[in-house]
Scaffold this active site. Sequence first.
Site, short mmCIF file in Angstrom:
data_model
loop_
_atom_site.label_atom_id
_atom_site.label_comp_id
_atom_site.label_asym_id
_atom_site.label_seq_id
_atom_site.Cartn_x
_atom_site.Cartn_y
_atom_site.Cartn_z
N ILE A 139 0.86 -1.17 0.00
CA ILE A 139 0.00 0.00 0.00
C ILE A 139 0.90 1.23 0.00
O ILE A 139 2.05 1.19 0.44
CB ILE A 139 -0.99 0.04 1.20
CG1 ILE A 139 -0.25 -0.05 2.54
CG2 ILE A 139 -2.01 -1.06 1.08
CD1 ILE A 139 -1.19 0.04 3.74
N ASP A 140 0.38 2.33 -0.51
CA ASP A 140 1.17 3.56 -0.64
C ASP A 140 1.70 4.02 0.71
O ASP A 140 1.09 3.77 1.76
CB ASP A 140 0.32 4.68 -1.24
CG ASP A 140 -0.10 4.40 -2.67
OD1 ASP A 140 0.51 3.52 -3.30
OD2 ASP A 140 -1.04 5.07 -3.14
N ARG A 141 2.80 4.73 0.65
CA ARG A 141 3.42 5.26 1.87
C ARG A 141 2.45 6.11 2.67
O ARG A 141 2.39 6.03 3.91
CB ARG A 141 4.66 6.07 1.50
CG ARG A 141 5.39 6.68 2.68
CD ARG A 141 6.62 7.43 2.22
NE ARG A 141 7.38 7.97 3.34
CZ ARG A 141 8.52 8.64 3.23
NH1 ARG A 141 9.03 8.85 2.02
NH2 ARG A 141 9.14 9.10 4.29
#
Length: 313
Positions: A139-141
């Site tokens: 998942i994105d930062r």
Amino acid sequence: MAEGRGVQWLDVDEQHDGQRLDNFLLAHLKGAPRTLIYRIIRRGEVRVNGGRVRAHRRLEKGDRLRVPPLRLPEKMAQEVSDNLRAVLADSLLVERPQWLLFNKPSGLAVHGGSGVTIGLIEALRQVRDDPFLELVHRIDRDTSGCLLVARSREALNTLSDELRRHGMQKRYLALVEGYWPAQLVCVETPLERFELASGERRVRVSAAGKPAETRFAVVERFDGATLVEAEPITGRTHQIRVHAADAGHAVLGDSKYGSSAGQRPAQRGGLERLFLHARALSFTDPASGERVEMQAPLAPSLTAVLARLRSTN
């Protein structure tokens, strides 16, 4: 100082059967930056059984890899700070023999690279005694929520296969700008990755892109914003964020794909980060075969944003 290495020949054994090439090299070339790994693969300097391959190639038992001479830093990895250790401990939701589930906080990258010296997975390998730890998905930062980590090669293969077959269900909460129409329940525009002149990676809607599908449902409405549940059927980079923006309702706090229209409700709610949270994950336990339904609670900062918006409705 740096350590020089000549040509290496690596043989794939049963333990690494089915592992992606990039992950195999990251595990074996300790201290090698992720950017270096992808560069030598892209240039064809890494060969599998004498041929050029791509980073996502899944290795098979008996494969032989040629790795070019490399100069690697003496220091293998950044030390895990006491603060990061505490974050990892607080973020762990469930621990099972075959997997770990984390409620990843916003701002923590899942792995190092692209300017990030250490991510969640590298830190985990330092602080835990597990002989095997691999990300099942990413998942994105800036996105928070459910993140699944496999504790064995068998579990990773089983869970990765389920992910590829779209058997793993993910549900996100997103606060988006404007009034999301109740009848807009699915966005199916193709997405294409590209790079800016600065080298930053972005995603855009393009007929030349890959098929992508996201399902949406309205959860709650506010003045100037809507809380929606988003279910990505495919798993493209930044998929929910780009699909929401393309529909005219960008996720609040999105510095890449947001618009000025979302600044007013974001400021009114005191939002200081991307409001995108992976709140639920459903998958089959690789050990028991039973269906598992996991949920990750919203961070207090996000529940506070919703409370402020409710009070001003």
